[in-house]
Design a protein around this motif. Structure first.
Motif, short mmCIF file in Angstrom:
data_model
loop_
_atom_site.label_atom_id
_atom_site.label_comp_id
_atom_site.label_asym_id
_atom_site.label_seq_id
_atom_site.Cartn_x
_atom_site.Cartn_y
_atom_site.Cartn_z
N LYS A 183 0.83 -1.21 0.00
CA LYS A 183 0.00 0.00 0.00
C LYS A 183 0.86 1.26 0.00
N GLU A 184 1.99 1.19 0.72
CA GLU A 184 2.86 2.37 0.78
C GLU A 184 3.59 2.60 -0.54
N LEU A 185 3.84 1.53 -1.27
CA LEU A 185 4.45 1.70 -2.60
C LEU A 185 3.51 2.48 -3.52
N ALA A 186 2.21 2.29 -3.34
CA ALA A 186 1.25 3.05 -4.13
C ALA A 186 1.34 4.54 -3.80
N VAL A 187 1.65 4.86 -2.54
CA VAL A 187 1.84 6.26 -2.15
C VAL A 187 3.05 6.84 -2.89
N LEU A 188 4.14 6.08 -2.96
CA LEU A 188 5.32 6.55 -3.67
C LEU A 188 4.98 6.87 -5.12
N LYS A 189 4.22 5.99 -5.75
CA LYS A 189 3.82 6.21 -7.15
C LYS A 189 2.93 7.44 -7.28
N ALA A 190 2.02 7.59 -6.33
CA ALA A 190 1.12 8.75 -6.37
C ALA A 190 1.87 10.06 -6.21
N GLN A 191 3.03 9.99 -5.57
CA GLN A 191 3.87 11.18 -5.39
C GLN A 191 4.86 11.38 -6.53
N GLY A 192 4.71 10.59 -7.58
CA GLY A 192 5.51 10.81 -8.79
C GLY A 192 6.70 9.92 -8.96
N ALA A 193 6.89 8.93 -8.08
CA ALA A 193 8.03 8.02 -8.22
C ALA A 193 7.75 6.97 -9.28
N ILE A 194 8.82 6.51 -9.89
CA ILE A 194 8.75 5.42 -10.87
C ILE A 194 9.33 4.19 -10.19
N LEU A 195 8.52 3.15 -10.01
CA LEU A 195 8.94 1.97 -9.27
C LEU A 195 9.33 0.84 -10.22
N VAL A 196 10.43 0.19 -9.86
CA VAL A 196 10.93 -0.93 -10.65
C VAL A 196 11.23 -2.07 -9.69
N ASP A 197 10.67 -3.24 -9.92
CA ASP A 197 10.98 -4.40 -9.09
C ASP A 197 12.40 -4.88 -9.41
N VAL A 198 13.21 -5.05 -8.34
CA VAL A 198 14.59 -5.49 -8.52
C VAL A 198 14.96 -6.51 -7.46
N GLN A 199 16.08 -7.17 -7.68
CA GLN A 199 16.71 -8.03 -6.69
C GLN A 199 18.09 -7.43 -6.40
N VAL A 200 18.36 -7.07 -5.16
CA VAL A 200 19.70 -6.58 -4.82
C VAL A 200 20.65 -7.78 -4.93
N PRO A 201 21.65 -7.70 -5.78
CA PRO A 201 22.47 -8.89 -6.05
C PRO A 201 23.49 -9.21 -4.96
N ASN A 202 23.82 -10.47 -4.86
CA ASN A 202 24.96 -10.96 -4.07
C ASN A 202 24.84 -10.73 -2.57
N THR A 203 23.61 -10.59 -2.08
CA THR A 203 23.46 -10.33 -0.64
C THR A 203 23.80 -11.55 0.21
N ASP A 204 23.88 -12.72 -0.41
CA ASP A 204 24.22 -13.94 0.33
C ASP A 204 25.72 -14.19 0.38
N LYS A 205 26.50 -13.30 -0.21
CA LYS A 205 27.93 -13.56 -0.33
C LYS A 205 28.78 -12.86 0.73
N TYR A 206 28.12 -12.16 1.68
CA TYR A 206 28.91 -11.55 2.75
C TYR A 206 28.32 -11.82 4.14
N ASN A 207 27.46 -12.83 4.24
CA ASN A 207 26.91 -13.17 5.55
C ASN A 207 28.00 -13.56 6.55
N ASP A 208 28.84 -14.50 6.15
CA ASP A 208 29.90 -14.97 7.05
C ASP A 208 31.06 -13.99 7.12
N SER A 209 31.41 -13.39 5.98
CA SER A 209 32.57 -12.51 5.96
C SER A 209 32.31 -11.21 6.72
N GLU A 210 31.05 -10.79 6.81
CA GLU A 210 30.75 -9.61 7.63
C GLU A 210 31.13 -9.86 9.08
#
Length: 532
Positions: A324-351
């Protein structure tokens, strides 16, 4: 905190009647009291400029509220210690104002700071540990110095997850040996998250105008989200870390925790500066700004925002709310794109490898520079103190992280250096930078995390998802804003961007906040009625 100090301050404030009134209101589940305490910086400044309010009177009212709500009534345990000189400082700033000197927008404004930020005054700087109880820092942290220069009144220190939640693998956030358990103002049996637990609860309950938290991974944005406030985790190096009891210099930073984006912007502006004692701040030269200029209601117009879908899915109710809040962003003029933030599983242990590798040398450097007179000088000393005082310090959980950090060989270790390089590669250039470049994004958004969980000393913390790690590991900015409630418990919406994009994120966060105005003051219920 020594309770005698608090009693003396309350008497000095002449606030006995206010304490009784607020205590009665708190007992009835009300946040009744002076509306000025819920107000932000700009309204309080306007009242002071008009001669209708003084800094001293404002401090007195907050002290009364702390007595009624934090130390009695709901008993939040958000404030670990009060500054015995707060009233004198406020009076001095009032005299400056009468003489025509106003240092800036924070002149006379009360602020609470996390108890891992050094202050060269009568307060301890302990990170919540009994090992440093009563130890006064030999000099101010750069953050404390900047607050004083800006004319803010450091009202006191906030409770935190002890050692900034870097003590145990099964910790309970918001608990410290020195301060006890911080409680969530929206449901007293639930957790505030951490490690800036007291700062989050204090802002939700209007115990000061502003607060400062610190974050290594999630320690600003998570308690901000679960306490229904705004939190900004800045780009690494925008705000100096000198004089802050550390975990790891590769990820640590301080940042604002406030009830509004406007207040967070004003506070962040005051904290910035190049500090010769923190090499990382050199990169901020020419990049910090007057962030109040970013407060535009059209801040979302035309912005291309990536919806980080791989950070949804932890809870159906939260996902539904955020959609529902994403709809607010669009109503305020934002352009939304569905994405996957890459490689988030590659620093779990190293962090964790990096945090453990830096913890011991960074902590020992702090103790040498700011607390050379402390009874503990090394990580080994802290571990030994806890073992000797196990009945008080180890009553709920252990110190596995301290022991693991003690065993790490140091900053020249190959495993540590490889882990650090891995983190930077996959969180930065092949993580946030990659997706933002490929999709031509101005920001990423996702739920900040889950709702507040029941405080549980048997099983420890049980987080319900988190969007904190990509920005934390990369050292990039992250802003969380109240997005609504699930079963009466706050949920935050996160805006994350590339390095030094604070102004852009603040503009988007402000536009969203002003379009929704979701935040409502807590009523301090003992629990919440969660229907199946």
């Amino acid at each position: 905190m020594d309770r005698r100090d608090f009693v003396r301050l309350g008497v000095a404030a002449g606030a006995a009647a206010g304490v009784a009134q607020l205590a009665s209101a708190a007992a009835n589940g009300s946040t009744a009291g002076s509306a000025i305490l819920e107000a932000g910086v700009q309204e309080q400044q306007a009242q002071m400029a008009a001669g209708k309010l003084s800094s001293k009177a404002l401090v007195q009212q907050y002290l009364a509220r702390i007595a009624a709500i934090d130390k009695a009534g709901p008993t939040l345990r958000a404030v670990i210690e009060l500054n015995p000189d707060a009233l004198a400082i406020a009076e001095s700033l009032d005299r400056e104002r009468k003489a025509g000197k106003v240092r800036g927008p924070l002149h006379g404004i009360p602020v609470l700071i996390k108890d891992n930020i050094a202050t060269a005054d009568k307060m301890s700087t302990s990170a919540g540990s009994l090992a440093l109880d009563g130890v006064r820092a030999s000099k101010d942290a750069y953050v404390a110095q900047k607050l004083r220069e800006a004319g803010a009144v450091i009202l006191g220190k906030t409770n935190l997850s002890e050692w900034a939640n870097m003590r145990s693998t099964h910790s309970v956030s918001g608990w410290s040996g020195r301060g006890g358990q911080t409680r969530n103002p929206y449901a007293l049996d639930r957790n505030t998250s951490g490690s800036s637990s007291g700062s989050g609860a204090a802002m939700a309950a209007s115990l000061a105008t502003l607060a400062i938290g610190t974050e290594t991974d999630g320690s600003i944005v998570s308690p901000a989200s679960t306490c229904g406030i705004v939190g900004i985790k800045p780009t690494l190096g925008l705000v100096s870390r000198s004089g802050i009891i550390p975990i790891a210099h590769s990820q640590d930073t301080a940042g604002p925790m406030t009830r509004s984006v406007a207040d967070a912007a004003l506070l962040l502006s005051a904290l910035c500066g190049v500090d010769t004692a923190d090499e990382a701040t050199g990169a901020s030269r020419g990049k910090s700004a007057d962030y109040a200029r970013a407060l535009r209601k059209d801040g979302l117009q035309g912005k291309r925002i990536g919806v980080a879908r791989n950070f949804f899915g932890s809870a159906t109710a939260i996902d539904a709310l955020i959609e529902k809040e994403l709809a607010v962003l669009k109503a305020q003029g934002a352009i939304l794109v569905d994405v996957q933030v890459p490689n988030t599983d590659k620093y779990n242990d190293s962090e964790l490898e990096v945090l453990l590798g830096e913890f011991r040398p960074d902590l020992e450097a702090y103790l040498a520079a700011y607390a050379a007179h402390a009874p503990v000088k090394t990580m080994a000393d802290v571990i030994a103190f806890n073992e000797k005082n196990a009945a008080r310090e180890l009553q709920h959980f252990g110190q596995e992280h301290l022991v693991a950090a003690q065993a790490k060989p140091g900053l020249q270790d190959k495993a540590y250096r490889e882990a650090l390089a891995n983190n930077r590669r996959y969180a930065r250039e092949e993580g946030i930078d990659k997706i933002m470049r490929e999709e031509k994004l101005d920001a990423l958004v996702a739920p900040t995390g889950g709702v507040a969980w029941l405080t549980d000393y048997i099983n420890g913390d049980h987080y319900g998802g988190s969007f904190s790690s990509p920005a934390a590991v990369a050292g990039y900015p992250h802003v969380t804003v109240p997005a609504g409630y699930v079963h009466g418990l706050p949920v935050g919406l996160s805006f994350v961007g590339g390095a030094w994009s604070e102004a852009t994120l603040i503009g988007m966060a402000y536009a969203y906040e002003q379009a929704t105005l979701h935040r409502r003051a807590p009523a301090f219920p003992a629990s919440v009625n969660v229907k199946a």
